[in-house]
Design a protein around this motif. Structure first.
Motif, short mmCIF file in Angstrom:
data_model
loop_
_atom_site.label_atom_id
_atom_site.label_comp_id
_atom_site.label_asym_id
_atom_site.label_seq_id
_atom_site.Cartn_x
_atom_site.Cartn_y
_atom_site.Cartn_z
N PHE A 167 0.68 -1.32 0.40
CA PHE A 167 -0.09 0.02 0.10
C PHE A 167 0.77 1.35 -0.09
CE2 PHE A 167 -2.26 3.43 2.00
CZ PHE A 167 -3.51 3.51 1.58
N PHE A 168 2.11 1.34 0.65
CA PHE A 168 3.00 2.56 0.96
C PHE A 168 3.57 2.53 -0.26
CE2 PHE A 168 1.87 1.96 5.60
CZ PHE A 168 1.30 2.77 5.72
N PHE A 169 3.88 1.09 -0.95
CA PHE A 169 4.70 1.56 -1.82
C PHE A 169 4.67 1.99 -2.97
CE2 PHE A 169 6.60 -1.42 -5.73
CZ PHE A 169 7.57 -1.11 -5.02
N PHE A 170 3.19 1.46 -3.73
CA PHE A 170 2.25 1.77 -4.65
C PHE A 170 2.06 3.16 -4.78
CE2 PHE A 170 1.99 -1.83 -5.89
CZ PHE A 170 2.84 -2.37 -7.03
N GLY A 171 1.59 2.94 -3.03
CA GLY A 171 1.59 5.00 -2.65
C GLY A 171 1.95 5.89 -3.16
N GLY A 172 3.16 5.81 -2.11
CA GLY A 172 4.59 6.39 -2.43
C GLY A 172 5.13 6.84 -3.67
N TYR A 173 5.07 5.29 -4.84
CA TYR A 173 5.35 5.74 -5.97
C TYR A 173 4.62 6.59 -7.01
CZ TYR A 173 5.96 4.20 -11.09
OH TYR A 173 6.73 4.10 -12.00
N GLU A 174 3.13 6.57 -6.59
CA GLU A 174 2.09 7.17 -7.70
C GLU A 174 2.18 8.49 -6.76
OE1 GLU A 174 0.49 6.07 -9.88
OE2 GLU A 174 0.98 4.32 -10.05
N LEU A 175 2.54 8.24 -5.97
CA LEU A 175 2.22 10.12 -5.07
C LEU A 175 3.57 11.33 -5.69
CD1 LEU A 175 1.13 10.17 -1.00
CD2 LEU A 175 0.74 11.44 -2.86
N SER A 176 4.64 10.15 -5.47
CA SER A 176 6.11 10.80 -5.95
C SER A 176 5.56 11.35 -7.09
CB SER A 176 7.03 10.22 -6.00
OG SER A 176 8.24 10.54 -6.92
N ARG A 177 5.13 10.89 -8.38
CA ARG A 177 4.91 10.73 -9.68
C ARG A 177 3.97 11.25 -9.93
NH1 ARG A 177 3.76 6.28 -14.14
NH2 ARG A 177 1.99 6.09 -12.77
N THR A 178 3.03 12.15 -9.67
CA THR A 178 1.98 12.92 -9.38
C THR A 178 2.82 14.43 -9.26
OG1 THR A 178 0.28 11.57 -8.05
CG2 THR A 178 0.06 14.46 -8.27
N PHE A 179 3.78 14.12 -8.10
CA PHE A 179 4.58 15.83 -8.07
C PHE A 179 5.14 15.99 -9.09
CE2 PHE A 179 8.90 16.96 -6.26
CZ PHE A 179 8.22 18.17 -5.42
N PHE A 180 5.93 15.03 -9.64
CA PHE A 180 7.13 15.39 -10.72
C PHE A 180 5.56 15.65 -12.03
CE2 PHE A 180 10.53 12.78 -8.17
CZ PHE A 180 11.35 13.93 -8.34
N ALA A 181 5.01 15.33 -11.73
CA ALA A 181 4.04 15.77 -13.32
C ALA A 181 3.84 16.72 -13.67
CB ALA A 181 2.92 14.63 -13.35
N SER A 182 3.79 17.36 -12.34
CA SER A 182 2.83 18.80 -12.11
C SER A 182 2.02 19.20 -13.11
CB SER A 182 3.89 19.81 -12.49
OG SER A 182 4.93 19.65 -10.69
N GLY A 183 0.95 18.18 -13.29
CA GLY A 183 -0.53 18.69 -13.75
C GLY A 183 0.13 17.71 -15.11
N ARG A 184 1.08 17.58 -15.92
CA ARG A 184 0.70 16.84 -17.60
C ARG A 184 1.00 15.31 -17.27
NH1 ARG A 184 6.63 16.36 -18.20
NH2 ARG A 184 6.99 16.68 -15.75
N SER A 185 1.12 14.64 -17.86
CA SER A 185 0.08 12.74 -17.80
C SER A 185 1.64 12.59 -17.48
CB SER A 185 0.13 12.95 -19.03
OG SER A 185 -0.03 10.85 -19.18
N LYS A 186 0.94 11.29 -16.05
CA LYS A 186 2.58 11.00 -15.61
C LYS A 186 2.99 9.59 -16.46
CE LYS A 186 0.04 10.31 -11.29
NZ LYS A 186 -0.55 9.04 -10.31
N ASP A 187 2.42 9.59 -17.97
CA ASP A 187 3.90 8.76 -18.93
C ASP A 187 4.49 9.42 -19.71
OD1 ASP A 187 1.18 6.82 -18.36
OD2 ASP A 187 0.28 6.59 -19.71
N GLU A 188 4.89 10.84 -19.60
CA GLU A 188 5.50 11.87 -20.12
C GLU A 188 6.84 11.50 -19.00
OE1 GLU A 188 3.87 15.10 -21.15
OE2 GLU A 188 1.98 14.86 -21.84
N LEU A 189 6.71 11.51 -17.72
CA LEU A 189 7.77 11.17 -17.27
C LEU A 189 9.41 10.87 -17.98
CD1 LEU A 189 6.42 10.99 -13.55
CD2 LEU A 189 7.49 12.46 -14.79
N GLY A 190 10.73 11.42 -17.79
CA GLY A 190 11.86 11.07 -18.04
C GLY A 190 12.37 10.08 -16.79
N PRO A 191 13.56 9.68 -17.05
CA PRO A 191 13.93 8.59 -16.45
C PRO A 191 14.76 8.74 -14.84
CG PRO A 191 15.47 9.00 -18.27
CD PRO A 191 14.32 9.57 -18.75
N ILE A 192 14.75 9.60 -15.07
CA ILE A 192 15.54 10.75 -13.45
C ILE A 192 13.66 10.66 -12.51
CG2 ILE A 192 16.31 12.51 -11.97
CD1 ILE A 192 18.24 10.27 -13.31
N PRO A 193 12.68 10.88 -12.54
CA PRO A 193 11.56 10.86 -11.69
C PRO A 193 10.76 9.20 -11.82
CG PRO A 193 11.47 12.36 -13.45
CD PRO A 193 12.46 12.52 -14.10
#
Length: 283
Positions: A167-193
């Motif tokens: 729960f924390f694994f996927f929750g932390g991953y998705e929250l972090s991706r949401t933070f890096f996406a900043s309104g964009r699609s999560k699928d557009e994130l590069g390797p570092i994020p």
């Protein structure tokens, strides 16, 4: 993804299991590495790599397959259609449900891995006279001593670790991706994020469930020397005889490994998924 996870973090995972099972033998991660290298050689840091690979590949294959199915179940429960993006909390719940299925394939292979990793310490402590230093010898020993169900020693503690942990694994991953996406699609994130998000998710998992994993390692390893008490009995014994801090032995190598290995896991998973989808769409 599972292969990338093991290749990146196996020596640190070995140190974790050794320090969890025999906390009195090592002063810290560096001491564990040096003593293992001096006594067994470089290969000692890669003890249990074969079952670790099998465990990681099997676990993550089942985990991510069931993750997709569980997302559909969560969509039905939430009353949304298939195309609707789930919230970070809903993705975390999907991962938690999926981990219960992954635990069933993980427990037997992780038992063999942990025993191989701590074999040298079991011999040094006099708990066993002669170690089984190959995958097949450990498998044969389990079957001869406990039968096929012997591979599921520590299943309850594995489930107790996996279900809340993921729960924390996927929750932390998705929250972090949401933070890096900043309104964009999560699928557009590069390797570092993606690396950082995977590392953050892995760190959240281990911080949340580390004491449970420590108890699981002890049950699976020390059962080589005879019958062990269950989860609550082992937990109470460790706290009573060694103190609460003993449940956090090996936390440092675990956190280093969690960030590196899970960053590699999610990066490889996302890119291999995109590659497969691209191949499928070309047919």
């Amino acid at each position: 993804g599972g292969t990338a996870c093991v290749v990146t973090g196996q020596p640190l995972d070995t140190a974790k299991v050794k320090m969890q099972t025999f906390p009195g033998m090592y002063k810290g991660i560096v001491d564990c590495f040096l003593k293992t290298y001096k006594q067994v050689g470089f290969r000692g840091l890669y003890g249990g790599t074969t079952p670790a690979l099998v465990a990681s590949i099997a676990e993550n294959s089942v985990l991510f397959m069931c993750y997709g199915f569980c997302q559909q179940i969560v969509r039905k429960i939430a009353g949304v259609d298939r195309k609707t993006k789930l919230s970070d909390l809903q993705n975390a719940a999907s991962g938690s449900f999926a981990s219960a299925f992954a635990a069933l394939v993980l427990c037997p292979t992780e038992l063999v891995k942990c025993r191989l990793q701590a074999m040298h310490e079991m011999q040094l402590s006099g708990k066993i006279m002669q170690g089984h230093n190959t995958v097949w010898s450990v498998v044969k020993s389990v079957i001869q001593t406990d039968g096929p169900l012997g591979f599921y020693r520590g299943l309850s503690s594995t489930l107790l670790r996996e279900v809340p942990g993921y729960f924390f694994f996927f929750g932390g991953y998705e929250l972090s991706r949401t933070f890096f996406a900043s309104g964009r699609s999560k699928d557009e994130l590069g390797p570092i994020p993606l690396l950082l998000s995977g590392g953050f998710g892995g760190s959240c998992l281990w911080i949340a469930v580390y004491p449970v994993d420590c108890v699981k390692s002890r049950i699976q390893v020390l059962s080589m020397a005879g019958k062990q008490t269950g989860f609550m009995g082992t937990f109470a014994t460790v706290v009573r005889t060694e103190g609460v801090l003993a449940l956090y032995s090996g936390l440092k190598p675990t956190m280093i490994r969690a960030f590196l290995a899970n960053g590699a896991l999610f990066l490889t998973y996302e890119y291999s998924r995109k590659l497969m989808l691209k191949q499928l769409s070309s047919y």
